[in-house]
Design an enzyme around this catalytic site. Structure first.
Site, short mmCIF file in Angstrom:
data_model
loop_
_atom_site.label_atom_id
_atom_site.label_comp_id
_atom_site.label_asym_id
_atom_site.label_seq_id
_atom_site.Cartn_x
_atom_site.Cartn_y
_atom_site.Cartn_z
N CYS A 92 -27.76 30.29 10.62
CA CYS A 92 -26.80 29.24 10.99
C CYS A 92 -27.52 28.15 11.78
CB CYS A 92 -25.64 29.81 11.79
SG CYS A 92 -24.44 30.67 10.78
N GLY A 93 -28.64 27.67 11.26
CA GLY A 93 -29.41 26.64 11.90
C GLY A 93 -29.92 25.67 10.86
#
Length: 229
Positions: free
Chosen positions: A224-225
């Site tokens: 989630c980056g």
């Protein structure tokens, strides 16, 4: 990651050495090629590899404003000693303003971490890629780093950008050997118990987290980056 078929390219890249993969990407994408760096524990490897092929490949550094002080010092060390001039991109609003408006997003579970990364990593990176007119992006992801990266291929598509991972098949021993062979300076937190370092508020030592997967992003989904979610 997109549905473009890179099966032929992946077959070619799997037979090449890391530096040859960088050279392949430079030959294929030319001025559209960029490199991202976090100035983390192993960042000197990719920076050295890429610069050994060409010093004309732009280096993008996404500064969240919450990195370890040692990371900022490391970036300065590499800039002064090796001439690594990164193009720095940050969120459109400051860390303090974000905290006032949203609270400490990194303490708000998976959705909070996702919003934090969108504001401080994903949007600035999209802006960087657009401004630099990038068509391909070199990154230092490795399969050994987490279970979510174990099935990555050497080249894939993400949001219309081809992403190439030259050291995808390297293990920790190979990384350490490369650093030593080329006398590259270590990050000050090397050996302090971290598998990798990101923001100070959501990075844990392996002894605290229990696994690489849980050592970053507050223990939530690692990707989630910048590299998908």
């Amino acid at each position: 990651m997109g549905d473009e078929d890179f099966s032929v390219e992946n077959g070619q890249l799997s037979d090449l050495k890391a530096e040859e993969r960088v050279a392949w990407a430079w030959s294929k994408y030319g001025r559209g090629l960029v490199l991202s760096t976090s100035f983390g524990l192993q960042s000197a490897v990719m920076l050295h590899l890429v610069r050994s092929v060409s010093t004309d490949i732009p280096v993008i550094f996404i500064d969240t404003g919450h990195l370890f002080p040692e990371t900022y010092h490391y970036s300065e060390k590499l800039r002064k000693e090796y001439g690594v001039e990164a193009k720095v991109y940050s969120a459109s609003s400051s860390p303090l303003y974000q905290e006032v408006r949203y609270g400490k997003l990194w303490e708000q579970g998976k959705e909070g971490i996702k919003k934090y990364n969108l504001l401080n990593k994903v949007e600035p990176m999209h802006r960087a890629l657009k401004e630099l007119e990038a068509t391909a992006w070199l990154a230092g992801l490795r399969r050994q780093q987490s279970s979510t990266r174990a099935q990555r291929t050497f080249i894939e598509k993400q949001n219309g950008i081809a992403k190439v991972y030259p050291i995808l098949d390297w293990d920790d021993k190979t990384i350490s050997k490369y650093l030593a062979d080329h006398n590259l300076p270590p990050h000050a937190l090397e050996g302090a118990g971290y598998a990798s370092v990101g923001d100070w508020h959501s990075t844990k030592k392996l002894s605290e987290a229990g696994s690489r997967d849980k050592a970053r992003h507050g223990g939530h989904q690692r990707e989630c980056g910048l590299h998908g979610c």
